[in-house]
Enzyme design. Structure first.
Site, PDB file in Angstrom:
ATOM      1  N   GLN A 210       0.826  -1.208   0.000  1.00  0.00           N
ATOM      2  CA  GLN A 210       0.000   0.000   0.000  1.00  0.00           C
ATOM      3  C   GLN A 210       0.857   1.255   0.000  1.00  0.00           C
ATOM      4  O   GLN A 210       0.319   2.349  -0.090  1.00  0.00           O
ATOM      5  CB  GLN A 210      -0.899   0.007   1.240  1.00  0.00           C
ATOM      6  CG  GLN A 210      -1.908  -1.120   1.289  1.00  0.00           C
ATOM      7  CD  GLN A 210      -2.632  -1.204   2.625  1.00  0.00           C
ATOM      8  OE1 GLN A 210      -2.624  -2.234   3.258  1.00  0.00           O
ATOM      9  NE2 GLN A 210      -3.262  -0.113   3.063  1.00  0.00           N
ATOM     10  N   PHE A 241      -5.927  -4.007   3.535  1.00  0.00           N
ATOM     11  CA  PHE A 241      -6.596  -3.737   4.813  1.00  0.00           C
ATOM     12  C   PHE A 241      -5.664  -3.120   5.861  1.00  0.00           C
ATOM     13  O   PHE A 241      -5.959  -3.158   7.059  1.00  0.00           O
ATOM     14  CB  PHE A 241      -7.241  -5.014   5.376  1.00  0.00           C
ATOM     15  CG  PHE A 241      -8.080  -5.766   4.398  1.00  0.00           C
ATOM     16  CD1 PHE A 241      -9.185  -5.179   3.799  1.00  0.00           C
ATOM     17  CD2 PHE A 241      -7.760  -7.067   4.048  1.00  0.00           C
ATOM     18  CE1 PHE A 241      -9.961  -5.875   2.876  1.00  0.00           C
ATOM     19  CE2 PHE A 241      -8.520  -7.771   3.120  1.00  0.00           C
ATOM     20  CZ  PHE A 241      -9.624  -7.164   2.543  1.00  0.00           C
ATOM     21  N   GLU A 245       0.629  -1.773   4.556  1.00  0.00           N
ATOM     22  CA  GLU A 245       1.024  -0.368   4.611  1.00  0.00           C
ATOM     23  C   GLU A 245       2.487  -0.237   4.991  1.00  0.00           C
ATOM     24  O   GLU A 245       3.264   0.427   4.317  1.00  0.00           O
ATOM     25  CB  GLU A 245       0.156   0.401   5.604  1.00  0.00           C
ATOM     26  CG  GLU A 245       0.516   1.882   5.679  1.00  0.00           C
ATOM     27  CD  GLU A 245      -0.431   2.688   6.547  1.00  0.00           C
ATOM     28  OE1 GLU A 245      -0.075   3.832   6.887  1.00  0.00           O
ATOM     29  OE2 GLU A 245      -1.534   2.194   6.874  1.00  0.00           O
ATOM     30  N   ARG A 323      -5.190   7.386  17.084  1.00  0.00           N
ATOM     31  CA  ARG A 323      -6.524   7.392  16.454  1.00  0.00           C
ATOM     32  C   ARG A 323      -7.549   6.689  17.339  1.00  0.00           C
ATOM     33  O   ARG A 323      -8.717   7.076  17.350  1.00  0.00           O
ATOM     34  CB  ARG A 323      -6.486   6.762  15.064  1.00  0.00           C
ATOM     35  CG  ARG A 323      -7.801   6.916  14.312  1.00  0.00           C
ATOM     36  CD  ARG A 323      -7.715   6.441  12.885  1.00  0.00           C
ATOM     37  NE  ARG A 323      -7.197   7.444  11.970  1.00  0.00           N
ATOM     38  CZ  ARG A 323      -7.934   8.322  11.304  1.00  0.00           C
ATOM     39  NH1 ARG A 323      -9.249   8.376  11.486  1.00  0.00           N
ATOM     40  NH2 ARG A 323      -7.377   9.177  10.468  1.00  0.00           N
ATOM     41  N   ARG A 355      -7.648  -1.726   8.905  1.00  0.00           N
ATOM     42  CA  ARG A 355      -8.802  -0.919   8.522  1.00  0.00           C
ATOM     43  C   ARG A 355      -9.467  -0.244   9.743  1.00  0.00           C
ATOM     44  O   ARG A 355     -10.033  -0.900  10.598  1.00  0.00           O
ATOM     45  CB  ARG A 355      -9.803  -1.815   7.814  1.00  0.00           C
ATOM     46  CG  ARG A 355     -10.858  -1.102   7.007  1.00  0.00           C
ATOM     47  CD  ARG A 355     -11.682  -2.130   6.241  1.00  0.00           C
ATOM     48  NE  ARG A 355     -12.519  -1.527   5.222  1.00  0.00           N
ATOM     49  CZ  ARG A 355     -13.202  -2.231   4.329  1.00  0.00           C
ATOM     50  NH1 ARG A 355     -13.129  -3.556   4.328  1.00  0.00           N
ATOM     51  NH2 ARG A 355     -13.952  -1.629   3.423  1.00  0.00           N
ATOM     52  N   PHE A 357      -7.603   1.704  11.758  1.00  0.00           N
ATOM     53  CA  PHE A 357      -6.359   2.245  12.318  1.00  0.00           C
ATOM     54  C   PHE A 357      -6.506   2.659  13.789  1.00  0.00           C
ATOM     55  O   PHE A 357      -6.102   3.738  14.187  1.00  0.00           O
ATOM     56  CB  PHE A 357      -5.937   3.448  11.473  1.00  0.00           C
ATOM     57  CG  PHE A 357      -4.446   3.695  11.461  1.00  0.00           C
ATOM     58  CD1 PHE A 357      -3.611   2.873  10.734  1.00  0.00           C
ATOM     59  CD2 PHE A 357      -3.885   4.733  12.167  1.00  0.00           C
ATOM     60  CE1 PHE A 357      -2.241   3.105  10.714  1.00  0.00           C
ATOM     61  CE2 PHE A 357      -2.517   4.975  12.150  1.00  0.00           C
ATOM     62  CZ  PHE A 357      -1.687   4.161  11.414  1.00  0.00           C
ATOM     63  N   THR A 455      -3.459  11.336  10.549  1.00  0.00           N
ATOM     64  CA  THR A 455      -3.214  12.134  11.752  1.00  0.00           C
ATOM     65  C   THR A 455      -1.799  12.700  11.773  1.00  0.00           C
ATOM     66  O   THR A 455      -1.503  13.557  12.604  1.00  0.00           O
ATOM     67  CB  THR A 455      -3.470  11.300  13.020  1.00  0.00           C
ATOM     68  OG1 THR A 455      -2.744  10.072  12.947  1.00  0.00           O
ATOM     69  CG2 THR A 455      -4.963  10.978  13.125  1.00  0.00           C
ATOM     70  N   ALA A 524      -5.995   5.337   5.565  1.00  0.00           N
ATOM     71  CA  ALA A 524      -6.749   6.399   6.234  1.00  0.00           C
ATOM     72  C   ALA A 524      -7.976   6.836   5.436  1.00  0.00           C
ATOM     73  O   ALA A 524      -8.426   7.978   5.553  1.00  0.00           O
ATOM     74  CB  ALA A 524      -5.854   7.609   6.527  1.00  0.00           C
ATOM     75  N   GLU A 725     -12.784   3.032   5.441  1.00  0.00           N
ATOM     76  CA  GLU A 725     -12.727   2.526   6.808  1.00  0.00           C
ATOM     77  C   GLU A 725     -14.014   2.672   7.619  1.00  0.00           C
ATOM     78  O   GLU A 725     -14.372   1.758   8.384  1.00  0.00           O
ATOM     79  CB  GLU A 725     -11.589   3.229   7.560  1.00  0.00           C
ATOM     80  CG  GLU A 725     -10.219   2.868   7.042  1.00  0.00           C
ATOM     81  CD  GLU A 725      -9.130   3.724   7.659  1.00  0.00           C
ATOM     82  OE1 GLU A 725      -8.226   3.159   8.274  1.00  0.00           O
ATOM     83  OE2 GLU A 725      -9.198   4.964   7.523  1.00  0.00           O
TER      84      GLU A 725
END
Length: 775
Positions: A210, A241, A245, A323, A355, A357, A455, A524, A725
């Site tokens: 990702q 998902f 990442e 988060r 997903r 986060f 964020t 995100a 998400e």
């Protein structure tokens, strides 16, 4: 509260807002969509297997790979000694080594890699290594880490007012401990990478990631070469998902290092068991909460400690746990509140993005508290939720951001209450439960308020590259990655709309760091927001130059030139789009543009715990009904009604698919997907035989999904809202409905149910309410 914009604009659009099919849909069905393991391997390609640590904690005293090297077909054995640059594959904190140096942090950690002429040879040879390890007792649970005082990051907290005093002074008080389990990503395409060496030290790596830019950067770091020597390419993933990442990077680096050492193409593909063992999961949490409230159930003070099991390193735990804190309020106003967190270190694989986060964990905790308040006051749980909703004048989050769309929140939930017949069904369920001793039904309607933006402020940017060729065809590339979510088709719709041309003219191309640099991950929920706007900016710049040229040639004001239906209307005339393109080429008008977009308005001061970390909020609500066998814990989801806010949808078909899929994935997290570690750090649920994801029969037979008619007040791409998400958290309604069903056994007692609500967990809760707790 800001006044809403007009609900629907009047512009005539040919592709945007149309329910067009996924661009790879036919290829998926036919089995011809090319994933990395489908790419024809160059002659001489070598294959890699990982040598894993057999202990979860300790020191590596010695490593003997002589028997491995002498195995026929083995070309190389990679150890830390073969790394020319830094032994670090972490995204930021420098605490994730490619290979163990001396300290072993989790069971299965990569110690070395075998490079062989076939995958089978590599997998057999890797078992011949001899390791001497000085073992220690590992930390596996949250309680282990608390006892040892081990964290991956410092504790962090923020809030408003004196939460403890407000709780103590409230007419009613409750406190408790709630556990939220982790989750395996279970993408259908496992972790895979193939690296091909080029001239002068170049590396071209195909990675199921990702975040191609991070792969590029980390490969360069480990190989000690400039970023510009590395190209990372990703056409599609078979699911991500969040699991790809940051954690796709290690495998891309391993393949690249092998290619560097051997001078040959090298490929690594983890099988499912190794993928489970070697890659991180959703963080599991222990939530210690206390709340004070009045007779109506309105919260006067709330405090929560979010204790996250992060695993052996930081990875993305800084943002994940932040988060979770940002969503500890969900949709509710709290006059006095304190949200605190601990990021605990354990000798398990480092947990990572998933997903939502962290948002789902923080949100589920407050929904659990809402049910507890309802049971304590004897009120309907939905009425307690209404009593605590954000409203004008009471619309600041614990971190000081204004919730502007309180009307959207209220209207959406009220609408779903009516369309789902919530009140009538609750009465029917009460009557059913009164006459049924064993089988109990439950229902819950829960809201979602989810912040959209990274964020980390600097990550809220994207680039896109658009070329218009002289035949009128368009080449589109951007930094977003396609993992089945339909990002590519959405961005292509935007570009086709901008030029007024047929969608077939827009060629969607693989994401590559050679075309768009310094990109953020596709995460995100911001893929369409960022990349769609960057592509629109790029196409718009080219279109503007074409308009200027046409105005000069035809002597017509620029505002009388319009692009639509594959033609360009110039005053009272029209010419084919490709004809104007050809004119522009002959007139030396540049028809290529790199667009860049950065999200406006967002600010975040972490030290002060205040700011606007999100551009906007997406809203949704779900009403779910379940039936539970209270003697076995077996249960079934009977019906779910969903109403979700996606603003002005770019592609309603894609968005509905995302809502359905997100809900089912969230339902799996909260009901069947249980991660179990042994005391020595072994993952016991390491394959489909021991880890249960939802299947088709788990989807409710009565499943109703609708898009809430709304428009984004912020200037997003075509006033749409993100959808990746937020739908996952609609599944909170399933967990709360299960708790509601169990509660009918004894309406006086709270329900001791943790997530996931597996049949075993449900049975334990039922037996506790019957006064005969299970061991």
């Amino acid at each position: 509260m800001n006044a809403p914009t007009k609900p629907f604009d009047t512009e005539a659009l040919r592709y945007v807002r149309q329910p067009l099919p996924h661009d790879s849909g036919p290829k998926h069905v036919q089995g011809v969509a090319q994933y990395i393991d489908d790419i024809r391997e160059p002659e001489g390609t070598l294959h890699i297997a990982i040598g894993q640590a057999p202990r979860a904690r300790g020191r590596l005293i010695s490593l003997d790979v002589s028997a491995v090297r002498s195995t026929p077909g083995v070309v190389a054995v990679l150890t830390i000694a073969d790394i020319p640059g830094k032994n670090d594959v972490s995204p930021a904190f420098g605490d994730d080594p490619l290979f163990v140096d001396s300290e072993i942090s989790f069971l299965g950690q990569a110690v070395f890699a075998v490079v062989a002429t076939s995958r089978d040879i590599a997998r057999r040879a890797v078992k011949k290594a001899v390791m001497e390890i000085e073992s220690e007792v590992p930390s596996v649970t949250i309680e282990d880490a608390l006892e040892r005082g081990e964290t991956v990051l410092p504790d962090y907290a923020y809030g408003r007012g004196d939460a403890d005093a407000a709780v103590a002074g409230a007419p009613h008080r409750l406190e408790g401990r709630f556990r939220v389990g982790g989750q395996e990503h279970f993408y259908l395409e496992g972790q895979v990478a193939m690296a091909i060496p080029g001239e002068d030290g170049d590396i071209h790596v195909y990675s199921s990631t990702q975040h191609p830019t991070e792969v590029q950067h980390v490969v360069a770091r480990v190989l000690d070469i400039p970023d510009s020597y590395v190209t990372c390419e990703t056409r599609r993933m078979g699911g991500g998902f969040g699991g790809k990442e940051s954690q796709a990077t290690q495998w891309a680096v391993t393949a690249s290092l092998a290619a560097r050492v051997t001078g040959r193409p090298c490929k690594i593909r983890l099988d499912r068991d190794d993928d489970f063992i070697l890659t991180g999961k959703r963080h599991d949490f222990r939530c210690d909460w206390r709340v004070g409230f009045d007779d109506e159930g309105r919260i006067q003070g709330y405090g929560v400690d979010l204790l996250a099991r992060c695993g052996c390193s930081v990875d993305l735990s800084a943002g994940v746990v932040d988060r979770a804190m940002f969503h500890a309020d969900n949709a509710y106003w709290m006059p006095a509140v304190r949200v605190a967190s601990k990021r605990l270190k354990t000798n398990t694989v480092s947990n990572t993005a998933f997903r939502g986060f962290g948002g789902p964990q923080g949100m589920l905790a407050i929904e659990h508290v809402m049910d507890q308040i309802a049971w304590a006051t004897g009120r309907d749980p939905l009425d307690v939720r209404y009593a605590n909703f954000y409203r004008p004048g009471e619309n600041l989050t614990p971190y000081g951001m204004e919730v502007e769309e309180t009307d959207t929140l209220h209207n959406l939930v009220r609408t779903l209450e009516e369309t789902s017949s919530y009140r009538e069904r609750r009465k029917e369920i009460a009557a059913f439960n009164a006459s049924s001793q064993i089988m109990k039904r439950g229902i819950a309607l829960t809201p979602v308020k989810f912040g959209i933006s990274f964020t980390l402020t600097h990550m809220n940017q994207a680039g896109a590259l658009v070329h218009v060729y002289q035949d009128g065809s368009v080449h589109l590339n951007h930094g977003g990655t396609e993992m089945g979510q339909g990002l590519y088709i959405k961005v292509a719709q935007v570009v086709a709309e901008e030029f007024g041309i047929a969608l077939e003219r827009v060629r969607i191309t693989a994401t590559t760091t050679a075309k768009v640099p310094n990109t953020s991950p596709t995460a995100a929920s911001s893929g369409s927001d960022l990349n769609g706007m960057a592509a629109k900016i790029a196409a718009g710049a080219i279109k503007k130059r074409m308009i200027v040229h046409a105005a000069e040639v035809y002597g017509v004001p620029e505002d009388q030139i319009e692009f639509r239906d594959d033609r360009v209307f110039v005053g009272n005339e029209s010419i084919p789009f490709d004809a104007l393109v050809k004119q522009c080429v002959l007139a030396r008008v540049p028809l290529s543009e790199a667009g860049h977009y950065k999200t406006p308005k967002i600010t975040w001061d972490r030290e002060k715990g205040t700011g606007r970390p999100f551009f906007y909020f997406a809203y949704g609500a779900a009403c779910s009904e379940v039936i539970v066998d209270t003697l076995t814990g077996e249960n079934r989801l009977l019906r779910t009604d969903i109403l979700h806010d996606v603003g002005r949808s770019i592609n309603p078909a894609i968005d509905v698919g995302q809502i359905e899929g997100g809900f089912v994935q969230g339902m799996g997290w909260l009901t069947t997907e249980e991660l179990v570690f042994g005391r020595e750090g072994h993952l016991l649920t390491h394959a489909p035989s021991t880890y249960k994801i939802p299947v088709a029969s788990d989807v409710p037979a009565d499943f109703r999904v609708s898009l809430y008619p709304n428009t984004n007040r912020e200037e997003t791409i075509y006033r749409s809202k993100a959808v990746g998400e937020p739908p996952l958290m609609l599944a909170n309604s399933v967990f709360c409905a299960l708790a509601d069903a169990i509660h009918s056994l004894d309406p006086v007692k709270p329900v001791p149910l943790n997530a996931p609500a597996t049949p075993e967990a449900i049975l334990r809760a039922c037996e506790a309410l019957r006064g005969r707790p299970m061991g």
